[in-house]
Design a protein around this motif. Structure first.
Motif, short mmCIF file in Angstrom:
data_model
loop_
_atom_site.label_atom_id
_atom_site.label_comp_id
_atom_site.label_asym_id
_atom_site.label_seq_id
_atom_site.Cartn_x
_atom_site.Cartn_y
_atom_site.Cartn_z
N VAL A 51 32.47 50.32 105.33
CA VAL A 51 32.14 51.40 106.25
C VAL A 51 30.92 50.96 107.03
CG1 VAL A 51 31.46 53.81 106.46
CG2 VAL A 51 33.05 53.13 104.67
N GLY A 52 30.94 51.17 108.34
CA GLY A 52 29.82 50.74 109.16
C GLY A 52 29.47 51.74 110.23
N GLN A 53 28.23 51.68 110.68
CA GLN A 53 27.75 52.48 111.79
C GLN A 53 27.42 51.51 112.91
OE1 GLN A 53 27.50 55.88 112.16
NE2 GLN A 53 27.00 55.37 114.25
N VAL A 54 28.02 51.70 114.06
CA VAL A 54 27.84 50.81 115.19
C VAL A 54 26.86 51.44 116.19
CG1 VAL A 54 28.99 49.64 117.11
CG2 VAL A 54 30.17 49.91 114.92
N PHE A 55 25.95 50.63 116.69
CA PHE A 55 25.04 51.06 117.76
C PHE A 55 24.98 49.96 118.79
CE2 PHE A 55 22.64 49.20 114.34
CZ PHE A 55 21.77 48.33 114.95
N LEU A 63 19.49 47.45 119.13
CA LEU A 63 18.53 47.84 118.11
C LEU A 63 17.35 48.62 118.68
CD1 LEU A 63 17.72 47.76 115.17
CD2 LEU A 63 16.67 45.54 115.57
N ASP A 64 16.84 48.24 119.85
CA ASP A 64 15.67 48.94 120.38
C ASP A 64 15.98 50.38 120.78
OD1 ASP A 64 17.05 48.52 122.75
OD2 ASP A 64 15.42 47.45 123.74
N SER A 105 25.04 46.06 115.25
CA SER A 105 24.58 46.11 116.63
C SER A 105 25.55 45.30 117.48
CB SER A 105 23.18 45.52 116.75
OG SER A 105 22.84 45.35 118.11
N ILE A 106 26.03 45.90 118.53
CA ILE A 106 26.96 45.22 119.42
C ILE A 106 26.24 44.12 120.21
CG2 ILE A 106 28.45 45.50 121.44
CD1 ILE A 106 28.96 48.39 120.40
N THR A 107 25.08 44.46 120.76
CA THR A 107 24.36 43.53 121.62
C THR A 107 23.79 42.35 120.85
OG1 THR A 107 23.75 45.40 122.99
CG2 THR A 107 22.55 43.38 123.38
#
Length: 159
Positions: free
Chosen positions: A6-10, A13-14, A39-41
């Motif tokens: 299970v993951g949370q994507v953002f 980070l900043d 983190s996608i970026t």
């Protein structure tokens, strides 16, 4: 259906938190819940030791970057104030803007002096609001002054 991960994507980070400690607290809370942060970026994944290390490193760098930006903005605003330039679209109470330069607004300056004299006489902010209202003094928007507006005038124009 059983989910092995299970993951949370953002996005970046900043944008996750305001400082390193907050970022680490979020990561720790998510880890306790069995949720990895992605983190996608930055291509981060807090499920691995290396991912957690880079997460911490980038969180620190993001905090430093925010601090540097804040310092630069404050310095630029101070330079503008020293040169008598407007710092944004709304000049401070007691001034109006002409071609980007601050010019004293005598009517508003009289209100500021009235607030200062009332405060010097020992009136509370609440009492000053009442006096201005009884005298029919209005703010820029044509409404009665509120306590927060009077507090700002006192703070900005302390003798």
């Amino acid at each position: 259906m059983d989910f092995p991960h299970v993951g949370q994507v953002f996005h970046k980070l900043d944008r996750l938190a305001r400082n390193t400690i907050e970022s680490l607290e979020i990561a720790q809370l998510m880890d306790k819940k069995g949720v990895a942060l992605h983190s996608i970026t930055e291509k981060l994944d807090t499920q691995s030791a290396v991912g957690r290390f880079f997460f911490t490193l980038l969180a620190s760098l993001a905090e430093m970057e925010r601090g540097i930006i804040s310092e630069r903005i404050q310095a630029a605003m101070e330079r503008k104030r020293q040169r008598g330039e407007a710092c944004n679209g709304n000049p401070p109470y007691g001034f109006y803007s002409v071609n980007g330069m601050l010019v004293p607004n005598e009517k508003e300056r009289q209100v500021i002096e009235r607030v200062r004299s009332l405060r010097t006489a020992g009136n509370t902010v609440h009492e000053i609001v009442g006096v201005l209202d009884n005298e029919g003094v209005k703010n820029r928007e044509g409404r009665a002054f509120g306590k927060s507006q009077v507090h700002v005038l006192i703070k900005r124009h302390a003798a």
